[in-house]
Design an enzyme around this catalytic site. Structure first.
Site, PDB file in Angstrom:
ATOM      1  N   GLU B 312       0.815  -1.214   0.000  1.00 22.03           N
ATOM      2  CA  GLU B 312       0.000   0.000   0.000  1.00 22.03           C
ATOM      3  C   GLU B 312       0.849   1.264   0.000  1.00 22.03           C
ATOM      4  OE1 GLU B 312      -4.095  -1.322   2.066  1.00 22.03           O
ATOM      5  OE2 GLU B 312      -2.528  -0.849   3.495  1.00 22.03           O
ATOM      6  N   ASP B 386      -8.554  -9.008   4.226  1.00 25.15           N
ATOM      7  CA  ASP B 386      -8.290  -7.888   5.141  1.00 25.15           C
ATOM      8  C   ASP B 386      -9.307  -7.766   6.258  1.00 25.15           C
ATOM      9  OD1 ASP B 386      -7.150  -5.729   6.306  1.00 25.15           O
ATOM     10  OD2 ASP B 386      -7.657  -4.297   4.739  1.00 25.15           O
ATOM     11  N   GLU B 414     -12.782  -2.160  12.085  1.00 28.40           N
ATOM     12  CA  GLU B 414     -12.738  -1.469  10.792  1.00 28.40           C
ATOM     13  C   GLU B 414     -13.849  -1.938   9.855  1.00 28.40           C
ATOM     14  OE1 GLU B 414      -9.003  -1.914   8.755  1.00 28.40           O
ATOM     15  OE2 GLU B 414      -9.714  -0.917   6.950  1.00 28.40           O
TER      16      GLU B 414
END
Lengths: 721, 721
Positions: B312, B386, B414
């Site tokens: 990332e 993820d 998240e």
């Protein structure tokens, strides 16, 4: 069966209630702690004076007044005082308005009530039949609530209430906090954590803090809050957010607090899809009218808008060739029918760099006097530059007699040490409020410009840029709370002295013990002068770190516009230092009325505290102490830093008198303040020495590093931006 | 003199101690509330069992153990238990290590102590002379501290200690929180306010919270904390910040908690002025060696580095043509001599878009097995995509037998409703830990890969991405604390059941009352399946809002890279839905050992909960319920949303059993969760219906708006980024 005496019990109760909670003194309760009074004689006297309560009325405001009386008296006196229907015995506390309470109506208070308006209250001894009682009376429920808070304060600060006789009414109508809070929960120039407003969870989850925030504000008479940053985001005007705003307004309403929003001037373009935000365009006028009506469907008592326009990149009417008055009046017409107001900020500076930024607000606004709608206030910072540790009062005060001028103070310490320096701002507020403008001759103090006494405006207002965040103790520094408190108290009654405000706050927040009160109050009262000395003595200003405003930065000279540089303001050179604003310089002095102009215009009559604000003064100029300017500057800087060491010593002496948690918290922050005071001192003295070419007086210790060391210090991730 | 009976008194005590503090139950005390036990018989029994304490030793750790025993016993039992020198009477609690306590050394525990390592402890009945006592013994002071916390937990949860016999040792060495906290106090994927670390005020002011954070961690056995975000900033490695890090490390040290930092791989270039960060470059190697030595001068027990590299956008060894092992080993050599470790994350994906992102970590890391230094752990997320509400276990577990694999769980929610949804994550953690990899045949569960039982690695580790912020209750949602607790407990002992962990946490945090415990525990244990149903049933994944990950976004298809789009993951079309990862598709299944591969590869054997993870399945595929896939999908979504309504009903029933503040807080958040569950349900069902072209089963209510309504919803200023 084992039996115990009442005294044994009381002792046990005290021990248990202090020890079993597991909670520390974290500052959350602010000045509304309501801990049991330590003096048994006082407790007994107050218990006699308040043996029961008659409180009539059913409104939400009366309900919260009842809650507060219950909480306060139970805490302070350790008893549940009963609410009853009749003043059947001596020491009844009679609370209410003549319209909801027959008892109050019967008390012959009509003449007095006629003088106190919608928010005032009366507290006095009164007889019902043969019994001696105390009455808290007002014309409105919120007046009752203010009276209740005042009454509790009298007890909490050990005042004698045996002959209480208080007729108390606010001198200014709109007493408002400005939150520079962004929708992402950052707070511009906020140093106490994130924004209190948890937009993501609103409206469904409403933190208990919202109510405690309202209680704290009402307890000092603050009656409005602007929720959002003056650097505004139009999103707040969407239904998604208005629903959240309404949830907050519903919590604040019983406490007499109205909600205001900041209006992004370009919202009709950004949200409404219009091609222009021209305030004279019929579509724009219609858009704001409709938007305002929509807001009132969410918040029926919406207070109105605060606007920063054509300043620091914000859009405004000048983008369309219109004046500030055109912009303000358009919004005023939108909110007017519902009783709303517009607070239009005079803190303007645009992309044309003026010869002296200090002059710009006056230059732009004075010609507009008399052109604003009746429901517009022009909101003016206390000084003409930007919330510096010390500024002369803003020349607009007194200069626009046909326009209601609203004072804007900054409670958050953007230029006064963030939330790590102890600075009591009442001294700053009072200094400005009691500066004489001479607008209508001697005795035309700034306070009289902003209250109704000089120009008889119906509309009056005062704003404070809040220092409140979501840190547990609200303001970061335990003593930061005192500045919120002081703002509210002065907004209500600017005649209160710094001494009285500090005294009240210390008693309520820490202790009624004189061994604590005396030294700490002295320290508080001196603290602002101390900070001025180690940061910007003798009229210096705007010499802090670039952008984040942290630490000293007198060398700043590379900013993207000249008037963001320190060198623009201090103009140090080989001859001297200071900004020549005299009639021979930028002539900013001529924005003041002649007696003030003349006083500031000459180094002979200019108060030394403003010397370098108005004059470029040679290094060898003889100051009032007899020292030359350079030496005086050094002694001020060193004296300021030394005073912080004395504050540390004072604080260490009061350790036995207060709780460990707040003692250590303040002690640690004084450590930071002491370090930073020396940082300011050393950096500024070395920097100015590079111009004065004179030695630091020999009795002063030399800075440990050369100037380059200080210039090189870079700070990233400074809070508050 | 008026006298009172002891019963009257007790009643009064209780009333007063609950009401007079003015503090509400705000969740600050977490599970360490230590309120007096409600059952007098239990209190009496525990008082008899612990009549006095012998605790030898002088270390800081022993001091905090003493503090905790004092605080805990005083709170729970309402008595000050004395510390004495000798086990002079029945019911002495004997605490310590054989090396600091002669009494412990005399107790014949040698054989048992030999089995429990450096962090374990023994709690058991023991006789000294003729008296019956309890001993808490360990080989180290931190073992003693863990034993003390465990002992207090037994009392706090009403366990019978009359025959206590616990030999307790952690199954994993490094039990670490990962804070994704930035230096500006934002927290990436943090939903509980700002970062706990107030860098601006450190090192001078250290909030009392730092110590309470350490207490909470030690109470569940967490022994390390990575202070900074894996998306790292090199500034943390400067002296200015290391001084601040040291202040935190000093507070955490007595609690057995070591501090770790994230290493920005390009730091030698950014800070060191080098031209390269190539891990094989001698200058780079020297730079990190010197930097590491510098860190150890500030923090002598510094734990080491956590690194996110070549993922990332983060820099890494691949920028210089080197491998992850080259990068990790270079840092490992720097910290190794001081006993430090490197945790090198396997969550990698680079700018080349792979056919299946789920495969990338395995593809890159498996070939590196055996090439890492002994003090390197490869830190692997529980699943290959993820932190989704449900993922199959990561195929790297078991695939690198020569390398210690460290588990990375995400405690912060998240993808699981932020801090407004009640989701008990122990179910998720256990599901992964007890998935069988078949690495060494049946019974090769993931837990055995990460503890020492399968591959006998000396180094073992488990990490949890923290859900902690500076909100008063630490985690935002009152039930978010349960996930911090569960992570710690499972990190210590992964054999604990979800049921036991929920039971412990509820008892400690709320109440031992069975009328409360039973329904709330049931709700907690079902909560993760409930969320999976209303968000991502049947193996769906990564269909949330773009970037901020808030709310549903199955339509997301415009992201700057394909594998950030929802459509990349669900691949819905007119035929069906799901990602074909079978041997005929992306072949991700073949990254698993054959028995697992075969199970996942066929719709017949693939667990239905992973169906759409591995298969593109026709809309009319017959599911286990007998319904076709489309209908089953609808029923799952509707069932999930309905379960939240049932949670609301359950919660309402327990109102009388707990405090008002936490009751209302959870009730309000359940309101949010219910709204958002319907939002997910309606948006996803309508979106997938646009492909399935089938009706929503007639017994299910229709969504109130058309699909476009949900697609149009935009959220700005979502927390956590």
């Amino acid at each position: 069966m084992k039996l115990f005496s009442i005294n044994t019990l009381l002792l046990l109760f005290v021990l248990i209630s202090f020890s079993s909670s597991g909670y520390a003194e974290d500052g959350y309760r602010l000045w509304l702690r309501y801990d049991k009074l330590a003096d048994p004689a006082k407790v007994a006297a107050y218990r006699n004076a308040v043996s029961q309560i008659v409180l009539d009325g059913q409104s939400e405001t009366i309900q919260v007044a009842r809650e507060e009386l219950t909480l306060g008296l139970k805490g302070l006196l350790g008893t549940d005082v009963s609410f009853v229907n009749q003043a059947t015995k001596e020491g009844t506390l009679i609370v209410g308005t003549p319209s909801t309470s027959k008892l109050i109506a019967s008390l012959n208070l009509k003449n007095q009530l006629a003088t106190i308006g919608n928010e005032g209250f009366i507290i006095q001894r009164t007889k019902v039949g043969t019994t001696q009682n105390i009455v808290i009376a007002a014309n409105t429920d919120v007046g009752v609530l203010y009276g209740v808070f005042h009454f509790l304060r009298l007890i909490q600060t050990h005042q004698d209430i045996s002959a209480v006789n208080s007729v108390n009414t606010p001198k200014i109508n709109h007493r408002i906090l400005n939150h520079w809070d962004n929708l992402n929960r950052t707070v511009e120039r906020g140093y106490a954590g994130a924004s209190l407003w948890d937009w993501h969870k609103l409206p469904d989850y409403t933190s208990p803090r919202y109510k405690d925030y309202a209680r704290a504000n009402a307890s000092v008479g603050i009656n409005g809050t602007v929720l959002t940053n003056v650097n505004a985001n139009a999103l707040i005007l969407t239904p998604q957010y208005l629903e959240k705003v309404a949830a907050l307004a519903n919590i604040f309403r019983p406490y007499g607090i109205r909600v205001y929003l900041t209006a992004r001037f370009s919202a009709p373009v950004e949200m409404g899809g219009l091609k222009t935000a021209d305030p004279l365009d019929p579509q724009v006028i219609a858009w704001w009218k409709q938007k305002t009506e929509e807001i009132y469907t969410y918040v029926p008592d919406f207070g109105g808008f605060l606007v920063k326009a054509n300043s620091e990149g914000q859009p405004g009417p000048q983008n369309y060739g219109r004046t500030h008055a055109d912009g303000a009046n358009m919004l005023a017409d939108a909110v007017g029918p519902k009783g709303g107001i517009v607070m239009w900020r005079a803190f303007v500076y645009d992309n044309k760099i003026p010869d002296d930024r200090a002059k710009q607000a006056y230059t732009e606004f004075k010609p507009l006097d008399g052109t604003f709608r009746k429901n517009v206030l022009v909101q003016v910072k206390n000084g003409a530059v930007d919330f510096q540790p010390r500024e002369p009062f803003h020349p607009l005060f007194g200069a626009m007699p046909k326009t209601p001028m609203m004072m804007e103070f900054q409670i958050t310490q953007e230029y006064l040490g963030f939330a790590t320096h102890m600075v009591f701002l009442a001294s700053l507020f009072k200094e400005t409020l009691y500066a004489d403008t001479y607008a209508k001759g001697k005795g035309s103090e700034v306070a009289k410009v902003i209250d109704r006494s000089l120009d008889k405006h119906e509309l009056t207002g005062i704003a404070g840029v809040a220092n409140i965040g979501d840190e547990r103790n609200w303001c970061g520094h335990p003593f930061g709370q005192a500045n919120w408190y002081a703002f509210g108290r002065l907004a209500w009654d600017h005649t209160l002295s710094e001494d009285q405000i500090a005294d009240e706050w210390l008693r309520m927040t820490f202790s009624n013990d004189n061994r604590f009160l005396k030294p700490v109050k002295e320290m508080m009262l001196a603290s602002r002068e101390t900070l001025v000395n180690y940061m910007t003595p003798l009229g210096l200003h705007h010499i802090m770190g670039y952008n984040h405003h942290y630490g000293p930065g007198p060398w700043v000279n590379q900013a993207s516009r000249p008037d963001w540089n320190s060198v623009y303001y201090h103009k140090a050179d080989s001859i001297g230092v200071g900004f020549d604003r005299t009639t021979k310089g930028s002539d900013a002095v001529s924005q003041y009325f002649p007696p003030v102009r003349d006083m500031f215009n000459s180094t002979q009559t200019c108060p030394e505290k403003f010397l370098l604000w108005f004059h470029h003064v040679p290094w060898d100029y003889k100051t009032q102490s007899g020292r030359i300017l350079w030496d005086e500057l050094c002694y001020r800087y060193y004296g300021g830093a030394k005073s912080v060491q004395q504050m540390q010593q004072t604080w260490n002496t009061i350790q036995p008198m207060i709780d460990a948690e707040r003692f250590v918290h303040v002690k640690d922050l004084l450590k930071v303040q002491e370090k930073e005071a020396r940082w300011w001192r050393d950096a500024c003295v070395l920097y100015f020495q590079s111009f004065s070419k004179r030695p630091i007086p020999s009795d002063l210790e030399k800075p440990p590093y050369p100037l380059e060391h200080y210039v090189k210090i870079k700070h990233l991730f400074v809070p508050g931006i």
